[in-house]
Design a protein around this motif. Structure first.
Motif, PDB file in Angstrom:
ATOM      1  N   LEU A 106      79.352   7.420  46.780  1.00  0.00           N
ATOM      2  CA  LEU A 106      78.483   7.395  47.955  1.00  0.00           C
ATOM      3  C   LEU A 106      79.058   8.260  49.070  1.00  0.00           C
ATOM      4  CD1 LEU A 106      76.102   6.268  49.611  1.00  0.00           C
ATOM      5  CD2 LEU A 106      77.549   4.296  50.164  1.00  0.00           C
ATOM      6  N   ARG A 107      80.363   8.137  49.310  1.00  0.00           N
ATOM      7  CA  ARG A 107      80.991   8.843  50.430  1.00  0.00           C
ATOM      8  C   ARG A 107      81.184  10.329  50.158  1.00  0.00           C
ATOM      9  NH1 ARG A 107      86.347   9.777  51.901  1.00  0.00           N
ATOM     10  NH2 ARG A 107      87.058   8.607  50.079  1.00  0.00           N
ATOM     11  N   ARG A 108      81.521  10.692  48.931  1.00  0.00           N
ATOM     12  CA  ARG A 108      81.895  12.072  48.631  1.00  0.00           C
ATOM     13  C   ARG A 108      80.750  12.907  48.064  1.00  0.00           C
ATOM     14  NH1 ARG A 108      87.418  13.023  48.461  1.00  0.00           N
ATOM     15  NH2 ARG A 108      88.735  11.179  48.732  1.00  0.00           N
ATOM     16  N   VAL A 109      79.735  12.258  47.486  1.00  0.00           N
ATOM     17  CA  VAL A 109      78.671  13.012  46.813  1.00  0.00           C
ATOM     18  C   VAL A 109      77.306  12.743  47.449  1.00  0.00           C
ATOM     19  CG1 VAL A 109      77.516  13.488  44.614  1.00  0.00           C
ATOM     20  CG2 VAL A 109      79.971  12.970  44.647  1.00  0.00           C
ATOM     21  N   ILE A 110      76.876  11.488  47.409  1.00  0.00           N
ATOM     22  CA  ILE A 110      75.511  11.162  47.834  1.00  0.00           C
ATOM     23  C   ILE A 110      75.317  11.401  49.327  1.00  0.00           C
ATOM     24  CG2 ILE A 110      73.771   9.344  47.971  1.00  0.00           C
ATOM     25  CD1 ILE A 110      75.026   8.081  45.501  1.00  0.00           C
ATOM     26  N   TRP A 111      76.242  10.868  50.144  1.00  0.00           N
ATOM     27  CA  TRP A 111      76.098  10.995  51.596  1.00  0.00           C
ATOM     28  C   TRP A 111      76.076  12.457  52.065  1.00  0.00           C
ATOM     29  CZ3 TRP A 111      74.494   8.500  55.717  1.00  0.00           C
ATOM     30  CH2 TRP A 111      74.874   8.949  56.981  1.00  0.00           C
ATOM     31  N   PRO A 112      77.029  13.303  51.649  1.00  0.00           N
ATOM     32  CA  PRO A 112      76.971  14.711  52.090  1.00  0.00           C
ATOM     33  C   PRO A 112      75.692  15.419  51.658  1.00  0.00           C
ATOM     34  CG  PRO A 112      79.131  14.197  51.184  1.00  0.00           C
ATOM     35  CD  PRO A 112      78.250  13.039  50.865  1.00  0.00           C
ATOM     36  N   LEU A 113      75.234  15.165  50.426  1.00  0.00           N
ATOM     37  CA  LEU A 113      74.021  15.821  49.946  1.00  0.00           C
ATOM     38  C   LEU A 113      72.775  15.332  50.676  1.00  0.00           C
ATOM     39  CD1 LEU A 113      74.674  15.888  46.086  1.00  0.00           C
ATOM     40  CD2 LEU A 113      74.819  17.800  47.696  1.00  0.00           C
ATOM     41  N   SER A 114      72.827  14.105  51.164  1.00  0.00           N
ATOM     42  CA  SER A 114      71.651  13.529  51.837  1.00  0.00           C
ATOM     43  C   SER A 114      71.659  13.763  53.340  1.00  0.00           C
ATOM     44  CB  SER A 114      71.572  12.022  51.563  1.00  0.00           C
ATOM     45  OG  SER A 114      72.683  11.338  52.141  1.00  0.00           O
ATOM     46  N   LEU A 115      72.694  14.413  53.882  1.00  0.00           N
ATOM     47  CA  LEU A 115      72.805  14.601  55.328  1.00  0.00           C
ATOM     48  C   LEU A 115      71.582  15.281  55.956  1.00  0.00           C
ATOM     49  CD1 LEU A 115      76.458  15.455  56.423  1.00  0.00           C
ATOM     50  CD2 LEU A 115      74.972  13.610  57.205  1.00  0.00           C
ATOM     51  N   PRO A 116      71.002  16.332  55.335  1.00  0.00           N
ATOM     52  CA  PRO A 116      69.796  16.914  55.946  1.00  0.00           C
ATOM     53  C   PRO A 116      68.670  15.898  56.110  1.00  0.00           C
ATOM     54  CG  PRO A 116      70.684  18.386  54.276  1.00  0.00           C
ATOM     55  CD  PRO A 116      71.456  17.107  54.160  1.00  0.00           C
ATOM     56  N   GLY A 117      68.490  15.012  55.139  1.00  0.00           N
ATOM     57  CA  GLY A 117      67.471  13.969  55.254  1.00  0.00           C
ATOM     58  C   GLY A 117      67.823  12.954  56.316  1.00  0.00           C
ATOM     59  N   VAL A 118      69.116  12.634  56.432  1.00  0.00           N
ATOM     60  CA  VAL A 118      69.564  11.697  57.461  1.00  0.00           C
ATOM     61  C   VAL A 118      69.274  12.256  58.851  1.00  0.00           C
ATOM     62  CG1 VAL A 118      71.585  10.591  58.495  1.00  0.00           C
ATOM     63  CG2 VAL A 118      71.343  10.656  56.007  1.00  0.00           C
ATOM     64  N   ILE A 119      69.617  13.527  59.065  1.00  0.00           N
ATOM     65  CA  ILE A 119      69.395  14.158  60.367  1.00  0.00           C
ATOM     66  C   ILE A 119      67.901  14.215  60.685  1.00  0.00           C
ATOM     67  CG2 ILE A 119      69.654  16.267  61.702  1.00  0.00           C
ATOM     68  CD1 ILE A 119      72.222  14.662  61.259  1.00  0.00           C
ATOM     69  N   ASN A 120      67.088  14.603  59.702  1.00  0.00           N
ATOM     70  CA  ASN A 120      65.638  14.658  59.930  1.00  0.00           C
ATOM     71  C   ASN A 120      65.075  13.276  60.228  1.00  0.00           C
ATOM     72  OD1 ASN A 120      65.486  17.427  59.525  1.00  0.00           O
ATOM     73  ND2 ASN A 120      65.136  17.237  57.336  1.00  0.00           N
ATOM     74  N   GLY A 121      65.544  12.274  59.490  1.00  0.00           N
ATOM     75  CA  GLY A 121      65.067  10.915  59.714  1.00  0.00           C
ATOM     76  C   GLY A 121      65.454  10.393  61.082  1.00  0.00           C
ATOM     77  N   ILE A 122      66.711  10.629  61.486  1.00  0.00           N
ATOM     78  CA  ILE A 122      67.162  10.201  62.810  1.00  0.00           C
ATOM     79  C   ILE A 122      66.326  10.865  63.898  1.00  0.00           C
ATOM     80  CG2 ILE A 122      69.063  10.370  64.458  1.00  0.00           C
ATOM     81  CD1 ILE A 122      70.983   9.934  62.138  1.00  0.00           C
ATOM     82  N   THR A 123      66.067  12.159  63.719  1.00  0.00           N
ATOM     83  CA  THR A 123      65.266  12.892  64.713  1.00  0.00           C
ATOM     84  C   THR A 123      63.861  12.321  64.810  1.00  0.00           C
ATOM     85  OG1 THR A 123      66.531  14.913  64.272  1.00  0.00           O
ATOM     86  CG2 THR A 123      64.399  15.159  65.379  1.00  0.00           C
ATOM     87  N   MET A 124      63.244  12.051  63.645  1.00  0.00           N
ATOM     88  CA  MET A 124      61.856  11.597  63.624  1.00  0.00           C
ATOM     89  C   MET A 124      61.695  10.167  64.126  1.00  0.00           C
ATOM     90  SD  MET A 124      60.576  13.286  60.020  1.00  0.00           S
ATOM     91  CE  MET A 124      58.888  12.685  60.208  1.00  0.00           C
ATOM     92  N   VAL A 125      62.775   9.381  64.106  1.00  0.00           N
ATOM     93  CA  VAL A 125      62.707   8.005  64.606  1.00  0.00           C
ATOM     94  C   VAL A 125      63.176   7.916  66.055  1.00  0.00           C
ATOM     95  CG1 VAL A 125      63.620   5.659  64.333  1.00  0.00           C
ATOM     96  CG2 VAL A 125      62.958   6.980  62.321  1.00  0.00           C
ATOM     97  N   LEU A 126      64.258   8.624  66.380  1.00  0.00           N
ATOM     98  CA  LEU A 126      64.834   8.519  67.718  1.00  0.00           C
ATOM     99  C   LEU A 126      63.890   9.046  68.801  1.00  0.00           C
ATOM    100  CD1 LEU A 126      67.364   7.798  69.381  1.00  0.00           C
ATOM    101  CD2 LEU A 126      68.117  10.166  69.073  1.00  0.00           C
ATOM    102  N   ILE A 127      63.249  10.179  68.545  1.00  0.00           N
ATOM    103  CA  ILE A 127      62.395  10.791  69.563  1.00  0.00           C
ATOM    104  C   ILE A 127      61.214   9.892  69.944  1.00  0.00           C
ATOM    105  CG2 ILE A 127      60.819  12.715  70.019  1.00  0.00           C
ATOM    106  CD1 ILE A 127      62.777  14.534  68.606  1.00  0.00           C
ATOM    107  N   PRO A 128      60.404   9.409  68.989  1.00  0.00           N
ATOM    108  CA  PRO A 128      59.307   8.525  69.409  1.00  0.00           C
ATOM    109  C   PRO A 128      59.795   7.178  69.935  1.00  0.00           C
ATOM    110  CG  PRO A 128      59.401   8.650  67.011  1.00  0.00           C
ATOM    111  CD  PRO A 128      60.344   9.685  67.537  1.00  0.00           C
ATOM    112  N   SER A 129      60.958   6.712  69.461  1.00  0.00           N
ATOM    113  CA  SER A 129      61.484   5.424  69.932  1.00  0.00           C
ATOM    114  C   SER A 129      61.887   5.485  71.394  1.00  0.00           C
ATOM    115  CB  SER A 129      62.685   4.992  69.078  1.00  0.00           C
ATOM    116  OG  SER A 129      62.312   4.728  67.750  1.00  0.00           O
TER     117      SER A 129
END
Length: 297
Positions: A210-233
């Motif tokens: 999770l820490r070395r493979v999945i999380w780094p590969l999923s970072l673009p989705g994490v950033i997009n998700g944070i942006t899409m939730v934080l702004i309207p919130s």
């Protein structure tokens, strides 16, 4: 042959630009032009003369706020409102991320039929009007609502949630949760499962994968998700009015109140400041993500 190829390339390039024309026009009319008007109103007075008074008022306006012990304390009105909005938005975003991350991974690794089922369940609430969803949560959370009736039936004590920050956070999480799941799912669905299998074959534990493979590969989705939730919130106002019972004034409420009172220039100034803060936060997140990815994660 070379000239023919060049002409063909020019024709394709011209066709691509022509296809982008309608989208560019839409962006110009409904994104760029409104932002220019917001900036114009923010830096002008009622006579449309240049002024910084509206910006200064946001940082310097004061009011008296009641403390827990009943005493009154003078505070910077709009700074307090802004920090409250930011706090609740960050809490909602973190909860969405914690709930959405494992769900998105499960969806990405499931069969196509299961993925479609999950996607339908997630999207069904989005088919309903935003106001209806908010009123539904009012019915659930109010003191005589569905939740307390259920607890009473089980001979458990009732809980007071409506009119609290917790109720506002619940409403934000429910309304913006799909905006966190979808970007994460779209990234995780494209992950090469062989990378995960290789990490496990090399002796990596589940936490290590999770820490070395999945999380780094999923970072673009994490950033997009944070942006899409934080702004309207951070800019929401109706959820706080209904689920917060009008007790928690957020920056969206302040902007709406100024527009209703026809204080358009000060409302635009608050919107402009909020926009600048969000753009700076998004830029910092992008820089940190790029550095993380370039570091050979």
């Amino acid at each position: 042959m070379k000239n023919n190829l060049t002409r063909e390339e020019k024709r394709i390039a011209w066709a691509d630009h022509a296809a982008l024309g309608p989208y560019s026009l839409w962006a110009l009319l409904f994104i760029l032009v409104p932002l220019v008007f917001v900036a114009y109103y923010a830096f002008t007075d009622n006579s449309f003369n240049f002024t910084l008074e509206n910006i200064q008022r946001f940082f310097t306006a004061t009011s008296s706020m009641a403390q827990d012990d009943g005493s009154m304390r003078e505070v910077r009105t709009y700074l307090v409102i802004f920090w409250r909005s930011l706090k609740l938005a960050i809490i909602s975003t973190i909860i969405c991320l914690v709930l959405a991350y494992p769900l998105a991974y499960i969806m990405a690794r499931a069969e196509a039929k299961v993925q479609k089922t999950f996607m339908t369940i997630i999207m069904i609430p989005m088919w309903m009007n935003f106001l209806i969803r908010t009123y539904a949560w009012m019915t659930i959370l109010q003191d005589t609502g569905i939740l307390n009736n259920f607890l009473t039936a089980l001979h458990l004590p009732a809980v007071h949630i409506i009119g609290t920050e917790a109720a506002v956070v619940i409403g934000m999480v429910y309304d913006y949760f799909p905006y966190m799941v979808l970007p994460l799912y779209s990234i995780m669905a494209k992950m090469d499962i062989k990378l995960i299998e290789a990490a496990r074959d090399l002796g990596c534990s589940n936490a290590g994968v999770l820490r070395r493979v999945i999380w780094p590969l999923s970072l673009p989705g994490v950033i997009n998700g944070i942006t899409m939730v934080l702004i309207p919130s951070i800019s929401t106002f109706y959820i706080s009015q209904k689920l917060g019972d009008g007790k928690f004034f957020l920056i969206g409420d302040a902007i709406e109140g100024q527009y209703v009172a026809n204080n358009l220039h000060f409302a635009a100034a608050m919107a402009f400041i909020l926009m600048v803060v969000l753009l700076v936060c998004m830029g910092l997140m992008r820089v940190l993500t790029n550095r993380h990815m370039e570091g050979g994660v």
